[in-house]
Design a protein around this motif. Structure first.
Motif, PDB file in Angstrom:
ATOM      1  N   UNK A  71       0.845  -1.193   0.000  1.00 24.69           N
ATOM      2  CA  UNK A  71       0.000   0.000   0.000  1.00 24.69           C
ATOM      3  C   UNK A  71       0.880   1.242   0.000  1.00 24.69           C
ATOM      4  N   UNK A  72       0.278   2.360  -0.375  1.00 19.54           N
ATOM      5  CA  UNK A  72       0.944   3.659  -0.328  1.00 19.54           C
ATOM      6  C   UNK A  72       0.093   4.568   0.553  1.00 19.54           C
ATOM      7  N   UNK A  73       0.762   5.312   1.419  1.00 23.64           N
ATOM      8  CA  UNK A  73       0.046   6.194   2.337  1.00 23.64           C
ATOM      9  C   UNK A  73       0.709   7.560   2.347  1.00 23.64           C
ATOM     10  N   UNK A  74      -0.070   8.590   2.545  1.00 20.37           N
ATOM     11  CA  UNK A  74       0.490   9.932   2.614  1.00 20.37           C
ATOM     12  C   UNK A  74      -0.459  10.903   3.272  1.00 20.37           C
ATOM     13  N   UNK A  75       0.053  12.072   3.581  1.00 18.75           N
ATOM     14  CA  UNK A  75      -0.737  13.141   4.190  1.00 18.75           C
ATOM     15  C   UNK A  75      -0.557  14.394   3.354  1.00 18.75           C
ATOM     16  N   UNK A 113       6.467  -2.787  -1.596  1.00 19.68           N
ATOM     17  CA  UNK A 113       6.795  -4.184  -1.320  1.00 19.68           C
ATOM     18  C   UNK A 113       5.579  -4.885  -0.744  1.00 19.68           C
ATOM     19  N   UNK A 114       5.465  -6.189  -1.060  1.00 21.11           N
ATOM     20  CA  UNK A 114       4.335  -6.960  -0.581  1.00 21.11           C
ATOM     21  C   UNK A 114       4.239  -6.976   0.928  1.00 21.11           C
ATOM     22  N   UNK A 115       3.018  -6.750   1.432  1.00 23.02           N
ATOM     23  CA  UNK A 115       2.797  -6.764   2.864  1.00 23.02           C
ATOM     24  C   UNK A 115       3.291  -5.540   3.598  1.00 23.02           C
ATOM     25  N   UNK A 116       3.797  -4.532   2.879  1.00 24.48           N
ATOM     26  CA  UNK A 116       4.358  -3.335   3.499  1.00 24.48           C
ATOM     27  C   UNK A 116       3.610  -2.094   2.996  1.00 24.48           C
ATOM     28  N   UNK A 117       3.696  -1.008   3.769  1.00 21.79           N
ATOM     29  CA  UNK A 117       3.111   0.272   3.380  1.00 21.79           C
ATOM     30  C   UNK A 117       4.217   1.277   3.133  1.00 21.79           C
ATOM     31  N   UNK A 118       4.255   1.842   1.925  1.00 25.33           N
ATOM     32  CA  UNK A 118       5.214   2.904   1.593  1.00 25.33           C
ATOM     33  C   UNK A 118       4.616   4.234   2.041  1.00 25.33           C
ATOM     34  N   UNK A 119       5.277   4.895   2.974  1.00 24.46           N
ATOM     35  CA  UNK A 119       4.765   6.146   3.537  1.00 24.46           C
ATOM     36  C   UNK A 119       5.436   7.326   2.841  1.00 24.46           C
ATOM     37  N   UNK A 120       4.632   8.150   2.178  1.00 25.76           N
ATOM     38  CA  UNK A 120       5.147   9.321   1.458  1.00 25.76           C
ATOM     39  C   UNK A 120       5.414  10.495   2.381  1.00 25.76           C
ATOM     40  N   UNK A 121       4.976  10.399   3.620  1.00 28.36           N
ATOM     41  CA  UNK A 121       5.073  11.553   4.498  1.00 28.36           C
ATOM     42  C   UNK A 121       4.075  12.617   4.056  1.00 28.36           C
ATOM     43  N   UNK A 122       4.490  13.873   4.086  1.00 31.92           N
ATOM     44  CA  UNK A 122       3.599  14.975   3.723  1.00 31.92           C
ATOM     45  C   UNK A 122       3.826  15.366   2.262  1.00 31.92           C
ATOM     46  N   UNK A 123       2.748  15.383   1.490  1.00 35.36           N
ATOM     47  CA  UNK A 123       2.785  15.777   0.076  1.00 35.36           C
ATOM     48  C   UNK A 123       2.131  17.144  -0.043  1.00 35.36           C
TER      49      UNK A 123
END
Length: 333
Positions: free
Chosen positions: A105-109, A212-222
Motif C-alpha cells: 500500500x501507499x500512504x500519505x498526508x 513491497x508486498x505486505x508493506x506500506x510505503x509512507x510518502x510523508x507529507x505531500x
C-alpha cells in the motif's frame, strides 16, 4: 463500480485463483472481466483457501478480446494479481490460474497551500477528516513506472470510476491510502480536477515510490501548491466574440507533458475563457485556441487552431486570440 451487461447467448469463461504461499485462512475474492478500455463487464465472487486453488466462472460472454483480473474483495486488500488477456472465440475460454501476491500500500498526508488576500501564501497540513481545504474533486493514484499492464491503483475513496476515485478517503489522522498495490516501482499522482469547486490547486506527484508486498510505503507529507490561472478572449477578425470554442493549456516541458493532461476550457457567450489549475513549478505552457480533441467522434471546431507558445503563467495572466475560420475539412471511416 462494476455492472452486469445483459449479454445474450455466449461462452463460459472460467479459471482459478490461488493465494500466495504463507497466506492463512480463507479470503473473499472477485474475478473481473473487462473490455480493452478497462470497463468492467462481468464479475464473479468466490472464496479461496490457503493452499488450494479456487475456481470461478462467468457465463454468456460474447466472442471478443478481454482482460481477466482477480481482486481481493476483503478490506483492506491484502492480495493482488496481474491481469491476463483472454480471447473468446466460439466456445468456453480458459482464463488460467491467477496467482495472487501479497499486496502493498501507499500512504500519505496532504499539505495544502492557499493564497491570502494580501497575496502571500500559507500552508496547512490536513488533519482528521476535514476536507474544507480540498477541491471538490481530487484523484490520487499509483501508476507503475515503467508502465506495465494492470499497474494502475487508485486511492480508496468515493465516486469511483475507471480513472479512480474523485473523493479520496482519509483516516482519523488525515492520511490517504492506495491499497492493494502489486510490488514494484510507482509514480504517485495527485490530480485536482480543473474547474472543480473548492480550492484551486496544481497537479503534484512523487516518482520512484517502491512498494513491497505486505508493506506500506509512507510518502510523508505531500504538498499541493496553489495553482496559477490564466484568462483571455477569443474574437474573429471583425472583433466579434467567438463562443463555445475549446482552449487548452499544454505543459511545455517534455517531462511535465508526459505526466500531466492538458487543462481545457471553452469560451463563453462573450468569447471569454478561464484556465485554472496551472502548475507554477512547471510554469511554461502552450495555450491553444480551437484545440482539436483526440476523443473518438469529437467534432473539430470551425476555426483554425491558434497557439501562443511558451507562456509563463507566473507572470502572464491574460492571453487573447483572433481566430480565422477553418476552410478545409477531412473526414473518413
Amino acid at each position: 463500480d462494476s455492472f452486469d451487461v445483459p449479454f445474450g447467448p455466449g461462452a463460459r469463461v472460467f479459471g482459478w485463483a490461488a493465494l500466495p504461499p504463507g497466506a492463512a485462512g480463507r479470503r473473499a475474492l472477485r474475478a473481473v472481466l473487462t473490455d480493452q478500455d478497462g470497463r468492467r463487464l462481468r464479475t464473479a465472487s468466490f472464496e479461496a483457501a490457503a493452499g488450494s486453488p479456487a475456481p470461478f466462472a462467468m457465463a454468456q460472454v460474447p466472442d471478443g478480446d478481454y482482460r481477466v483480473r482477480v481482486e481481493d474483495a476483503g478490506f483492506p486488500a491484502a492480495f493482488a494479481a496481474r491481469p491476463r488477456a483472454l480471447r473468446v472465440s466460439g466456445g468456453s475460454a480458459d482464463a488460467g490460474t491467477h496467482a495472487l501476491e501479497f499486496a502493498g500500500a501507499v500512504r500519505g498526508q496532504l499539505a495544502v497551500e492557499r493564497r491570502l488576500s494580501d497575496g502571500s501564501r500559507e500552508v496547512a497540513v490536513l488533519t482528521g477528516l476535514d476536507r474544507s481545504l480540498l477541491p471538490a474533486s481530487l484523484n490520487i493514484a499509483a501508476a507503475a513506472s515503467p508502465w506495465v499492464e494492470g499497474g494502475f491503483f487508485p486511492a480508496a475513496g468515493e465516486d469511483c470510476g475507471l480513472d479512480g476515485c474523485s473523493r479520496p478517503s482519509f483516516d482519523a489522522e488525515g492520511r490517504f491510502t492506495v491499497p492493494g498495490v502489486l510490488p514494484g516501482l510507482y509514480d504517485v499522482t495527485l490530480r485536482p480536477a480543473a474547474g472543480a469547486a473548492g480550492a484551486d490547486l496544481a497537479y503534484a506527484s512523487r516518482s520512484g515510490v517502491r512498494v513491497e508486498g505486505g508493506m506500506t510505503a509512507d510518502l510523508g507529507i505531500v504538498r499541493l501548491r496553489a495553482a496559477a490561472s490564466l484568462s483571455g478572449t477569443l474574437a474573429d477578425a471583425a472583433g466579434l466574440p467567438v463562443p463555445g470554442v475549446p482552449v487548452e493549456a499544454r505543459p511545455k516541458s517534455a517531462s511535465a507533458a508526459g505526466r500531466r493532461l492538458p487543462l481545457r476550457a471553452a469560451s463563453d457567450s462573450a468569447g471569454r475563457f478561464s484556465l485554472g489549475g496551472l502548475d507554477p513549478d512547471a510554469p511554461f505552457y502552450d495555450i491553444v485556441a480551437a484545440a482539436r480533441s483526440e476523443e473518438p467522434g469529437a467534432r473539430p471546431p470551425d476555426w483554425e487552431e491558434a497557439v501562443v507558445s511558451g507562456v509563463d503563467v507566473r507572470s502572464t495572466v491574460t492571453v487573447s486570440f483572433v481566430l480565422v475560420p477553418a476552410r478545409l475539412a477531412v473526414s473518413g471511416r
